[in-house]
Design an enzyme around this catalytic site. Structure first.
Site, PDB file in Angstrom:
ATOM      1  CG  HIS A   1     119.091  53.828 -17.596  1.00 30.40           C
ATOM      2  ND1 HIS A   1     117.969  54.551 -17.933  1.00 30.40           N
ATOM      3  CD2 HIS A   1     118.778  52.537 -17.824  1.00 30.40           C
ATOM      4  CE1 HIS A   1     117.019  53.722 -18.334  1.00 30.40           C
ATOM      5  NE2 HIS A   1     117.476  52.492 -18.273  1.00 30.40           N
TER       6      HIS A   1
ATOM      7  CG  ASP B   1     117.206  57.757 -17.002  1.00 25.98           C
ATOM      8  OD1 ASP B   1     118.234  57.125 -17.274  1.00 25.98           O
ATOM      9  OD2 ASP B   1     116.086  57.487 -17.497  1.00 25.98           O
TER      10      ASP B   1
END
Ligand code: UDP
Length: 454
Positions: free
Chosen positions: A21, A114
């Site tokens: 990520h 995110d």
């Protein structure tokens, strides 16, 4: 400029603290910074402590907020406890961070967070920030999650194949979640499907993909939300404007790389298109038997190879393996993967099919051998072989003799020619998407104009 001369922050970026990520968030941030945006990436304390690479960056400010992992750090947490603690601490500390910023007169215009952290939206909204949710997995995988969340994907143990709109038929073993996780009360399931909980309210929805790669499912998803494709972010971050802007930039890496230059020097000594690069990403842990078959298979293949074996995996290698390999193979704990994939000596990538690894290989036109382990890797592997035709899948239980033949065929044989042709076509399409006026570049430009336009 603020009255006291400080530059106002344009953007905050909050990645989920896992390598898969962080890499795309940092690459996206680098590109945005090269467009003149003033950016702060917020890392959490767990990452800051474990990060071995440099966290400093010339164009991007990096700040840490606490995720509570430093309290009672010897206690073993269940995934449920870990996610609950992370949410509780990060939401509180993010709110404090924003409040302090506002009090000091320096206000960010927007936050990119995110997609796994949908609760950031309320915190941002409460403080007048615009908000963008950033999906770091493929659009196809997210479409499957959408179906699961909405109860649209149901199958019994007897079903082998499932159908969903805009996706190829998938075997149940190619779905990105284990059947046992599909219970709506399962924590992992909630974490995954939570990504869709408030998308109607966010200002932008970004996907690390590009239009031509997943056009059908992107079109399907676009009917539900105004999604914007901005990938591959790794390729955005390698455009000339970023490179000239940020010559001395570093990766944010959870693992300490083995001597980077030593990897490149080793590759420099090899012939073009002769080396198999092997890596299973930052999390996957192969069973010991699979590691052994792979180790012996690599030796038997007679191909040169560069294999990333993280410290935690080293004890699964056969005894004396490293010394027996000699100069045929280089085993490293961690490496600068995008740089390795771009090296002319690399012929093929044996990968666990993580989304970033796939995009990095595609951006370099490198064919793949997919040995998917779990989760979205299984779905990505299916697409790599059957939809994009840039790789072949290897069964997890393959034995060393068969693996050796497979490797030799894909690294040097006729199969390689076909895969390489397709990989080169995809590389061109990547360049088109991130190049001037390309689909991803245009979506980013529109975003930058809105942020800078006030
Ligand atoms: N990576 C790296 N060096 C390595 C192995 C991996 O820099 O030796 C990076 C890789 O370039 C990618 C990320 O780690 O950006 C892994 O992400 P991916 O989505 O492929 O897999 P995950 O680790 O999330 O399973």
């Amino acid at each position: 400029m603020a009255a006291d001369g400080r530059r106002n922050l344009n953007l905050l970026v909050l990645p989920f603290p896992a390598q898969g990520h962080i890499s795309p968030s940092l690459a996206f941030s680098k590109f945005l910074a090269s467009k003149g945006l003033n950016i702060t990436i917020l890392t959490t304390s767990h990452l800051t402590k474990s990060a071995k690479g440099s966290l400093c960056s010339s164009s991007i400010n990096i700040q840490a907020i606490s995720d509570g992992s430093e309290e009672d750090k010897d206690r073993k947490e269940t995934p449920e406890e870990m996610l609950a603690r992370f949410k509780r601490c990060v939401s509180q500390n993010l709110a404090n961070f924003l409040d302090e910023m506002i009090e000091s007169g320096s206000v960010a215009r927007a936050i990119i967070y995110d997609s796994c952290l949908p609760w950031v939206l309320d915190i941002a909204r409460g403080r007048g920030l615009l908000a963008a949710s950033f999906f770091t997995q493929s659009c196809s995988v997210c479409a499957v999650y959408y179906h699961l969340k909405n109860g649209l994907l149901k199958f019994s143990d007897a079903d082998r194949v499932v159908s969903m709109p805009a996706l190829p038929r998938l075997e149940t073993g190619e779905l990105p979640v284990f059947p046992k996780v599909m219970d709506p009360n399962n924590t992992i399931m909630n974490f995954i499907t939570g990504q869709f909980s408030n998308l109607e309210e966010v200002d932008w929805i970004f996907f690390n993909t590009f239009d031509k790669l997943e056009y059908q499912v992107i079109e399907w998803m676009s009917k539900r939300w105004p999604i914007k494709t901005i990938g591959p972010t790794i390729s955005l971050s390698q455009t000339n404007e970023v490179i000239s802007d940020q010559k001395n930039d570093h990766m944010i890496s959870i693992f300490e790389p083995t001597d980077e230059e030593a990897c490149i020097e080793w590759l420099d000594l090899k012939e073009a298109n002769s080396v198999l690069y092997v890596s299973f990403g930052s999390v996957a842990a192969l069973p010991k038997e699979q590691m052994e078959e792979l180790a012996f298979g690599l030796i038997m293949s007679n191909c040169d190879f560069l294999w990333v074996v993280r410290s935690s995996e080293e004890n699964k290698l056969p005894p004396d393996f490293i010394s027996n390999v000699r100069d045929r193979g280089l085993i490293v704990k961690w490496c600068p993967q995008p740089r390795i994939l771009a090296h002319p000596a690399v012929s093929c990538f044996m990968t666990h099919c993580g989304w970033n690894s796939f995009l990095e290989a595609l951006s370099c036109g490198v064919p793949m051998m997919g040995m998917a382990q779990w989760g979205d890797q299984k779905t990505n592997a299916k697409f790599i072989e059957d939809v994009w035709n840039v790789g072949v899948r290897i069964p997890g239980d393959i034995k060393r003799e068969e693996l050796a033949k497979f490797v030799a065929e894909v690294v040097h044989g006729d199969k390689r020619k076909e895969l390489k042709r397709n990989a080169c076509k995809w590389k061109e399409l990547v360049e088109e998407a991130v190049g001037k006026g390309g689909s991803s570049a245009k979506n980013v430009d529109d975003f930058v104009s809105l942020i800078l336009g006030g």
